[in-house]
Design an enzyme around this catalytic site. Structure first.
Site, short mmCIF file in Angstrom:
data_model
loop_
_atom_site.label_atom_id
_atom_site.label_comp_id
_atom_site.label_asym_id
_atom_site.label_seq_id
_atom_site.Cartn_x
_atom_site.Cartn_y
_atom_site.Cartn_z
N HIS A 5 1.00 -1.27 -0.12
CA HIS A 5 0.39 -0.41 -0.02
C HIS A 5 1.07 0.96 -0.02
CE1 HIS A 5 -2.63 -2.56 2.28
NE2 HIS A 5 -2.82 -2.44 0.44
N GLY A 32 -0.15 -10.43 12.35
CA GLY A 32 -0.16 -9.12 12.83
C GLY A 32 -1.69 -8.98 11.65
N SER A 33 -2.57 -9.66 10.87
CA SER A 33 -3.21 -9.14 10.02
C SER A 33 -4.88 -9.75 10.10
CB SER A 33 -2.92 -9.20 8.51
OG SER A 33 -3.57 -8.98 7.44
#
Length: 311
Positions: A118, A218-219
């Site tokens: 991103h 961590g998603s």
């Protein structure tokens, strides 16, 4: 927990692992997560690319909030989880790192060749001339254009902006491109309503398909932007391991799923498979490209559980 951690260790120790990280990896650096234990629901609608480019007031509101929120991002330092990932890479166990985060902390911890899905908040692009400049330079210009600008920061969001009332930003002055003089500036990140560049997505798919395993860190995998890589891995018979605090939308595809704090868990993992930390063993990466060259194809290991992949 011990058996799950042992299974995770065996998977990573075999090497050729692609890491897919999300906002939960950066919470221990002081950057909040939307959906994890430290998260908070948004109090305003996320900025879309369409609103940013078409509405001058929307841009003013974005830059006022982001100008204050940038201070938190700029101060953030890599945490134990980021350093552990860099150690795994230095030990030759990783075939790539893909991150959904825009904070640049993987690179700051010493990792190289990170695919930043991103983009990065520390870079600013001109939508007219294409010039790319540092966020620090823009911060300096905005401070000069808005002397004494200060407001109460009620909530700092993971994308680096803050919640502010409209009246607090009414007098905020934006600036144009310092190179062409008139171009519209935008952080070099993918906004809602904007698509990730196709070559970047293609490279991520290639890395995943050539990996021996995919390690999600961590998603919550709530949005398809990251979940598609888990689906692709499962479709190709590549085992998926997930370390996250709380459930994820990828748990049904996982061979190993561990609900645990990222920093301590990844440090223990790196100690187990890469050896204890040695001072000077991981060096910060210098400036360079944001993507690396994928390794050669590897044979995948069939997952031992999970659901059939659907696309």
């Amino acid at each position: 927990m011990t058996e799950t951690f042992d299974a995770l260790t065996r998977l990573v120790a075999a090497g050729d692992v692609v890491v897919l990280s999300g906002a939960g990896l950066s919470t221990e650096s002081g950057i909040p997560d939307y959906r994890g234990p430290s998260g908070a629901a948004r109090r305003h609608t996320p900025m879309t690319y369409q609103a940013f480019t078409r509405d001058a007031q929307a841009r003013r509101r974005y830059w006022a909030r982001s100008h204050l929120g940038w201070r938190l991002i700029a101060r953030a330092a890599p945490n134990a989880g980021h350093h552990a990932v860099a150690r795994l890479q230095a030990a030759g166990l990783l075939a790539g790192i893909i991150t959904q985060n825009v904070d640049g902390l993987h690179t700051a911890a010493g990792a190289t060749g990170v695919v930043e899905l991103h983009g990065r908040l520390d870079e600013v692009t001109c939508l007219d001339c294409g010039n790319l400049t540092s966020r620090d330079e823009l911060d300096r210009r905005l401070r000069e254009a808005n002397p004494g600008f200060d407001a109460h920061i009620a909530q700092v969001n993971p994308d680096g902006d803050v919640d502010l009332p409209d009246e607090a930003v009414a007098g905020f002055r934006t600036v144009d491109c310092g190179i062409c003089g008139t171009g519209m500036l935008k952080p070099d990140v993918v906004f809602f309503g904007e698509t990730v560049p196709a070559p970047r997505v293609a490279e991520c798919f290639t890395r995943v398909e050539r990996a021996r395993a995919l390690l999600v860190l961590g998603s919550s995998l709530t949005v398809m932007s990251g979940r598609r890589f888990v689906i692709r891995a499962a479709k190709h018979g590549i085992p998926v391991a997930i370390v996250n605090q709380g459930p994820t939308r990828g748990d049904g595809y996982a061979t190993v799923a561990l609900d645990a704090p990222l920093g301590a868990t990844l440090t223990a993992l790196a100690d187990r498979v890469a050896g204890p930390t040695r001072q000077g063993s991981v060096h910060p990466a210098g400036p360079g490209g944001r993507t690396g060259r994928p390794g050669p194809p590897r044979a995948g290991l069939a997952p031992t559980g999970g659901q059939p992949a659907t696309v």
